[in-house]
Design a protein around this motif. Structure first.
Motif, mmCIF file in Angstrom:
data_model
loop_
_atom_site.group_PDB
_atom_site.id
_atom_site.type_symbol
_atom_site.label_atom_id
_atom_site.label_comp_id
_atom_site.label_asym_id
_atom_site.label_seq_id
_atom_site.Cartn_x
_atom_site.Cartn_y
_atom_site.Cartn_z
ATOM 1 N N THR A 39 68.580 -2.037 -59.609
ATOM 2 C CA THR A 39 69.945 -1.743 -60.064
ATOM 3 C C THR A 39 69.911 -0.912 -61.345
ATOM 4 O O THR A 39 70.728 0.013 -61.521
ATOM 5 N N SER A 40 68.984 -1.231 -62.235
ATOM 6 C CA SER A 40 68.855 -0.463 -63.476
ATOM 7 C C SER A 40 68.504 0.984 -63.184
ATOM 8 O O SER A 40 69.117 1.920 -63.732
ATOM 9 N N VAL A 41 67.524 1.192 -62.318
ATOM 10 C CA VAL A 41 67.088 2.555 -62.005
ATOM 11 C C VAL A 41 68.191 3.323 -61.295
ATOM 12 O O VAL A 41 68.501 4.476 -61.638
ATOM 13 N N ILE A 42 68.824 2.698 -60.301
ATOM 14 C CA ILE A 42 69.885 3.372 -59.544
ATOM 15 C C ILE A 42 71.096 3.631 -60.435
ATOM 16 O O ILE A 42 71.698 4.720 -60.401
ATOM 17 N N GLY A 43 71.470 2.653 -61.250
ATOM 18 C CA GLY A 43 72.620 2.842 -62.145
ATOM 19 C C GLY A 43 72.389 3.938 -63.158
ATOM 20 O O GLY A 43 73.283 4.755 -63.428
ATOM 21 N N MET A 44 71.181 3.988 -63.752
ATOM 22 C CA MET A 44 70.874 5.055 -64.704
ATOM 23 C C MET A 44 70.881 6.411 -64.018
ATOM 24 O O MET A 44 71.427 7.395 -64.553
ATOM 25 N N ALA A 45 70.272 6.497 -62.830
ATOM 26 C CA ALA A 45 70.234 7.775 -62.118
ATOM 27 C C ALA A 45 71.647 8.251 -61.788
ATOM 28 O O ALA A 45 71.969 9.439 -61.949
ATOM 29 N N ALA A 46 72.503 7.341 -61.334
ATOM 30 C CA ALA A 46 73.880 7.711 -61.011
ATOM 31 C C ALA A 46 74.640 8.169 -62.250
ATOM 32 O O ALA A 46 75.414 9.131 -62.202
ATOM 33 N N THR A 47 74.393 7.508 -63.373
ATOM 34 C CA THR A 47 75.078 7.874 -64.615
ATOM 35 C C THR A 47 74.644 9.248 -65.098
ATOM 36 O O THR A 47 75.481 10.083 -65.480
ATOM 37 N N LEU A 48 73.352 9.487 -65.094
ATOM 38 C CA LEU A 48 72.858 10.778 -65.561
ATOM 39 C C LEU A 48 73.287 11.901 -64.632
ATOM 40 O O LEU A 48 73.424 13.053 -65.060
ATOM 41 N N ARG A 50 76.176 11.899 -63.273
ATOM 42 C CA ARG A 50 77.636 11.912 -63.427
ATOM 43 C C ARG A 50 78.351 11.379 -62.187
ATOM 44 O O ARG A 50 79.476 11.783 -61.880
ATOM 45 N N HIS A 51 77.732 10.459 -61.490
ATOM 46 C CA HIS A 51 78.331 9.899 -60.277
ATOM 47 C C HIS A 51 78.214 8.386 -60.264
ATOM 48 O O HIS A 51 77.919 7.789 -59.232
ATOM 49 N N PHE A 52 78.449 7.754 -61.408
ATOM 50 C CA PHE A 52 78.417 6.299 -61.450
ATOM 51 C C PHE A 52 79.722 5.742 -60.897
ATOM 52 O O PHE A 52 80.807 6.038 -61.404
ATOM 53 N N HIS A 53 79.602 4.940 -59.865
ATOM 54 C CA HIS A 53 80.737 4.200 -59.294
ATOM 55 C C HIS A 53 80.242 2.777 -59.071
ATOM 56 O O HIS A 53 79.347 2.551 -58.249
ATOM 57 N N ALA A 54 80.806 1.834 -59.799
ATOM 58 C CA ALA A 54 80.244 0.489 -59.858
ATOM 59 C C ALA A 54 80.071 -0.168 -58.491
ATOM 60 O O ALA A 54 78.980 -0.681 -58.196
ATOM 61 N N PRO A 55 81.074 -0.184 -57.610
ATOM 62 C CA PRO A 55 80.857 -0.851 -56.319
ATOM 63 C C PRO A 55 79.729 -0.216 -55.516
ATOM 64 O O PRO A 55 78.922 -0.928 -54.890
ATOM 65 N N GLN A 56 79.660 1.099 -55.518
ATOM 66 C CA GLN A 56 78.614 1.777 -54.755
ATOM 67 C C GLN A 56 77.226 1.516 -55.355
ATOM 68 O O GLN A 56 76.251 1.311 -54.624
ATOM 69 N N VAL A 57 77.125 1.529 -56.678
ATOM 70 C CA VAL A 57 75.838 1.227 -57.311
ATOM 71 C C VAL A 57 75.387 -0.177 -56.940
ATOM 72 O O VAL A 57 74.209 -0.411 -56.600
ATOM 73 N N LEU A 58 76.302 -1.137 -56.977
ATOM 74 C CA LEU A 58 75.954 -2.508 -56.626
ATOM 75 C C LEU A 58 75.523 -2.615 -55.171
ATOM 76 O O LEU A 58 74.495 -3.238 -54.859
ATOM 77 N N LEU A 59 76.266 -2.003 -54.267
ATOM 78 C CA LEU A 59 75.958 -2.109 -52.841
ATOM 79 C C LEU A 59 74.641 -1.419 -52.500
ATOM 80 O O LEU A 59 73.822 -1.953 -51.742
ATOM 81 N N VAL A 60 74.415 -0.252 -53.068
ATOM 82 C CA VAL A 60 73.152 0.453 -52.812
ATOM 83 C C VAL A 60 71.981 -0.350 -53.368
ATOM 84 O O VAL A 60 70.922 -0.457 -52.730
ATOM 85 N N SER A 61 72.153 -0.949 -54.542
ATOM 86 C CA SER A 61 71.081 -1.751 -55.135
ATOM 87 C C SER A 61 70.768 -2.971 -54.267
ATOM 88 O O SER A 61 69.598 -3.316 -54.056
ATOM 89 N N GLU A 124 82.233 3.787 -66.909
ATOM 90 C CA GLU A 124 82.957 3.242 -65.759
ATOM 91 C C GLU A 124 84.147 4.119 -65.387
ATOM 92 O O GLU A 124 84.458 4.284 -64.215
ATOM 93 N N ARG A 125 84.800 4.725 -66.397
ATOM 94 C CA ARG A 125 85.989 5.522 -66.125
ATOM 95 C C ARG A 125 85.657 6.935 -65.666
ATOM 96 O O ARG A 125 86.335 7.495 -64.803
ATOM 97 N N THR A 126 84.585 7.533 -66.221
ATOM 98 C CA THR A 126 84.303 8.947 -65.943
ATOM 99 C C THR A 126 83.103 9.158 -65.029
ATOM 100 O O THR A 126 82.928 10.242 -64.493
ATOM 101 N N GLY A 127 82.246 8.142 -64.905
ATOM 102 C CA GLY A 127 81.081 8.269 -64.048
ATOM 103 C C GLY A 127 79.843 8.815 -64.731
ATOM 104 O O GLY A 127 78.802 8.961 -64.085
ATOM 105 N N GLY A 128 79.911 9.145 -66.024
ATOM 106 C CA GLY A 128 78.749 9.718 -66.702
ATOM 107 C C GLY A 128 78.839 9.541 -68.201
ATOM 108 O O GLY A 128 79.723 8.845 -68.721
ATOM 109 N N ILE A 129 77.903 10.185 -68.906
ATOM 110 C CA ILE A 129 77.865 10.081 -70.370
ATOM 111 C C ILE A 129 78.098 11.429 -71.039
ATOM 112 O O ILE A 129 77.925 11.553 -72.250
#
Length: 850
Positions: A39-48, A50-61, A124-129
């Motif tokens: 989850t850490s690796v997938i969440g960081m990759a999604a954030t970097l 610019r495509h972080f979406h919490a439900p999808q990150v959780l389900l993929v993890s 969480e709101r924008t999908g990235g940093i």
């Protein structure tokens, strides 16, 4: 052959039946470990990306974890040694939760914990940093950009505390810190709601206790000892506090315990049962450590040292080889973390590396680090080639192991002596009078007050003095278990760091967090391991008593935190204001000298937690209609947020108010126990009325009034009614823009009062404008009110250049001297408010008023 025969043969060959799998605690532990790493690796990759979406990150993890578990099902094994008991784990978790809920929802900016929470909301709101300043971009092609930048920066390189604006004046910004912990908080926000983000810290706190219990069981092979170790961490007041306080020490501890647990499990297992995937999962756990906190460079030397020790002393060829690959993997993921920081957190990385290495290695610190790195890897290769097929044997091996047996204890005791000497120099001498920071915190030459503002004192406070003494005794033991020998080195290294380098903690509990990730938990672990290995006798009885007293000590200090909530009130106060502002509107936060609003504290959550555009407006912009019009061209509505209902120009409509009353634990050099009011001021929201002209025709000198922007020297502090002069001379400086519509001359009307009484019946006031005498006034008892109409000649109004008004007050005296109070200040003239009016007579002629 029966139908069950193939399954029995499969089980006998090493496959694990479903019933056995789900009943085994270790299988659950490995699944959870796999899940949090993936989850850490997938969440960081999604954030970097610019495509972080919490439900999808959780389900993929979850999906990836399930696939990995299914693929490795035939190789699934419990960790070696004694089996953990579910009832022990549940007991530890229930006890821990008593002291770890509710978590502190810290949204106020300016401090690390608030920055982490705000980054999480932004992710969480924008999908990235990727963050930028929309107001800067809106003013790029206007003449107001420089004016905006002048008040919307800190120190030239920061937009807000914790948000860098870069070296070039662009609209692109960059968050401080590494991002894995905010990613986890963003996941909790996206799945459980906007108030749930800080419970990511609680989640990692509970996991860290479970991992701590399991590694203690692995090292001691004693369930009772493991339970005591877990209880000491669960009841630790330091661990309990920062489980609720959203900073990175708790997740760092969780990931490091997981990494060391898997490493130790691999190292002590039988050759035919060893699971190489545990080593790779350990490497990924340390990757999580390195992208949670930047201080990974402190871990890598221990990992390489472990690889060297394996080459020299380990007679198991397979384990030696795999540990080399593990150490190489650790080095690689650390390099990956450095690359990540240099791209996505470049300013923060630069600042940390400079502050960490330059004071100790000098200006050539980069070259020195490069030489050290090259030398280390060259030595590693040499040792590897020479010891490729066999470990060291004979007398050389015995001598080295003998030296290694006492060296960690020597390191700890030397560091302790150096640390105590530094404490003495700080508290009872002026040895550090030229050192940065110690004078600023008023610690130097203050006796025990300065001595208690140190890491060694905080270690005794949060571990308990008896447990600290037990640690100093335990570190001298030289156990045969190589895992505990490595633990001694790890603890010795970080103890040296806190005792001699990071040895001053200006106040607790905030700065005590530097003890949490390594020194406190691993010192407890080492002490429990040594205690568990003792046979029956007086030493074990004494240490058992120390354990019991330390558990009660931790229980008492942790209980002092119950019912108290750090940062309580901040989010609710801002939410009441923000609900009237839309996403396409702009909030201008009053940044004038009289404003009580902390810009980083309030603007940060407005921008990143609530998603509203916000900017600071200073004295030049408050009354500049063109500036407001330029801003209004890019936003639907403009709002002014101020701490005073009277400190604003005309042309605004009052919308709502709120009180920013924020609770915080009192700063001390002890444990957190007393909650106090940290911030307490009103917030007033005004909407710009586009149908009304913007004018600052009345300037107030009362608390929070804009009149403070005019006062330069010779004035006391603002009071609820106005501001007194202080002494026999006072100076006022008025920005030239205030006279923009009076280029032919003006009158400055000042409503004031004078200090008069029956014993001191007269106050004379002599006025000069830009050095030229223009008027004189007299206030006489019993009337204390005085209205002055000061002429401002056209020659004194020169564009944006300020107009200086000087007051000479020859009759200034103190209320105490004339029998009307105990105030000893030298007072004469008290300003209430001011107006700039058109001239009523030929400007330049002197007036005298009474």
């Amino acid at each position: 052959m029966s139908r069950d025969q193939p399954r029995k043969e499969e089980a006998a060959a090493g496959d694990v039946t479903p019933a056995a799998f789900w009943s085994d605690f270790d299988h659950w532990l490995i699944w959870v470990a796999t899940f949090i790493v993936f989850t850490s690796v997938i969440g960081m990759a999604a954030t970097l990306a610019r495509h972080f979406h919490a439900p999808q990150v959780l389900l993929v993890s979850l999906l990836v974890t399930a696939v990995a578990g299914y693929a490795m099902r035939r190789k699934a094994r419990s960790l070696p040694g004694a089996r953990p008991r579910w009832r022990h784990v549940l007991l530890l978790l229930l006890v821990a939760l008593i002291f770890r809920v509710p978590a502190y929802h810290y949204v106020m900016g300016g401090q690390d914990e608030g920055i982490y929470v705000n980054i999480a909301h932004y992710i969480e709101r924008t999908g990235g940093i990727d963050v930028h300043d929309p107001v800067h971009e809106a003013l790029t092609r206007t003449p107001y950009l420089a004016q905006y930048d002048a008040v919307n920066q800190i120190g030239g390189t920061s937009y807000l505390g914790g948000v860098y604006k870069g070296r070039v004046a662009t609209g692109k910004l960059q968050f401080q810190f590494y991002d894995l912990f905010p990613v986890w908080m963003a996941l909790f926000i996206g799945v459980f709601g906007s108030m749930a983000g800080v419970y990511a810290s609680t989640f990692f706190a509970l996991l860290s206790i479970v991992f701590f219990y399991r590694i203690a069981l692995l090292l001691t092979a004693n369930r009772h000892s493991a339970l005591i170790a877990g209880a000491l961490l669960a009841l630790s007041p330091l661990h309990a506090f920062f489980s609720k306080f959203p900073v990175t020490e708790i997740p760092t501890l969780c990931f490091s315990l997981l990494g060391f647990l898997l490493l130790a499990a691999y190292g002590c297992d039988e050759p035919e049962r060893r699971q190489r995937q545990w080593l790779w999962l350990s490497v990924l756990a340390f990757l999580c450590v390195f992208v949670t906190r930047i201080s990974g460079f402190m871990y890598v030397p221990f990992m390489i040292g472990l690889a060297w020790a394996a080459l020299l002393f380990d007679r198991d060829a397979q384990r030696r080889r795999h540990l080399q690959l593990w150490a190489v993997g650790i080095t690689v993921v650390y390099v990956v973390s450095v690359a990540y920081g240099s791209v996505w957190s470049s300013y923060y990385s630069h600042d940390i590396y400079v502050s960490a290495f330059r004071p100790r290695l000098g200006k050539s610190w980069r070259a020195i680090l490069a030489v050290l790195a090259i030398g280390t890897f060259a030595a590693w290769l040499v040792i590897g080639r020479r010891m490729r097929n066999r470990a060291m044997e004979g007398a050389s091996r015995s001598r080295l192991l003998a030296v290694e047996g006492w060296l960690p204890a020597a390191v700890v005791y030397i560091a302790l002596c150096v640390g105590l000497a530094k404490i003495y120099w700080l508290g009872w001498t002026r040895h550090y009078q030229y050192a940065h920071g110690y004078s600023a915190w008023h610690l130097m030459d203050t006796g025990w007050y300065g001595a208690t503002a140190t890491s060694l004192w905080s270690l005794a406070v949060f571990m308990g003095p008896l447990l600290v003494l037990a640690f100093f005794v335990s570190v001298a033991a030289a156990p045969r278990d190589p895992r505990i020998r490595f633990l001694r080195w790890f603890v010795a290294g970080f103890f040296t760091w806190i005792a001699t380098l990071e040895w001053v903690l200006p106040y607790s509990p905030y700065y005590s967090r530097y003890l949490l990730s390594e020194v406190v938990p691993y010192s407890i672990l080492l002490t429990v391991c040594v205690w568990s290995g003792l046979g029956r006798g007086q030493r074990r009885s004494v240490l058992s008593l120390v354990m019991t007293i330390s558990l009660l000590y931790g229980l008492t200090l942790s209980a002092a935190q119950l019912g108290k909530n750090e940062n309580q009130g901040a989010r609710a106060a801002l939410a009441r204001v923000v609900r009237h502002v839309g996403p396409s509107d702009l909030i201008l936060v009053d940044g004038s000298p009289g404003s009580l609003i902390g810009q980083s504290e309030v603007k940060t959550p407005l921008l990143y937690t609530f998603g509203r555009a916000a900017a600071t407006v200073g004295p030049p912009g408050l009354c500049d209609a063109g500036y407001w019009d330029a801003l209004g061209a890019s936003f639907d509505q403009l709002f002014l947020l101020t701490s005073s209902r009277i400190a604003h120009p005309t042309g605004f409509q009052y919308v709502t108010g709120s009180r920013f009353r924020v609770m915080q634990f009192q700063w001390n050099h002890s444990f957190p126990h007393k909650l106090i009011v940290g911030r307490n001021y009103p917030l007033y929201l005004f909407r710009r009325d586009n149908d009304s002209p913007l004018r600052c025709d009345r300037v107030v000198f009362a608390s929070g009034g804009m009149g403070v922007n005019w006062l330069r020297s010779g004035w006391s502090g603002q009071e609820p009614w106005g501001t007194w002069s202080l002494g026999k001379h006072a100076v006022m400086s008025i920005g030239g823009n205030a006279f923009a519509q009076f280029r032919g001359g003006a009158v400055l009307r000042l409503d004031a009062k004078v200090l008069v009484s029956a014993q001191h019946a007269v106050q004379h006031v002599i006025v000069k404008v830009n050095g030229t005498p223009v008027a004189a006034y007299t206030g006489s008892y019993p009337a204390s009110e005085l209205t002055m109409q000061i002429p401002i000649a056209a020659a004194d109004i020169r564009g944006s250049q300020p107009v200086t008004v000087m007051f000479t007050l020859p009759d200034a005296t103190s209320p105490a001297a004339i029998g009307i109070g105990a105030d000893t200040r030298q007072l004469a003239l008290g300003l209430i408010d001011a107006r700039i009016l058109p001239p009523t007579q030929p400007p330049g002629s002197a007036q005298r008023g009474r």
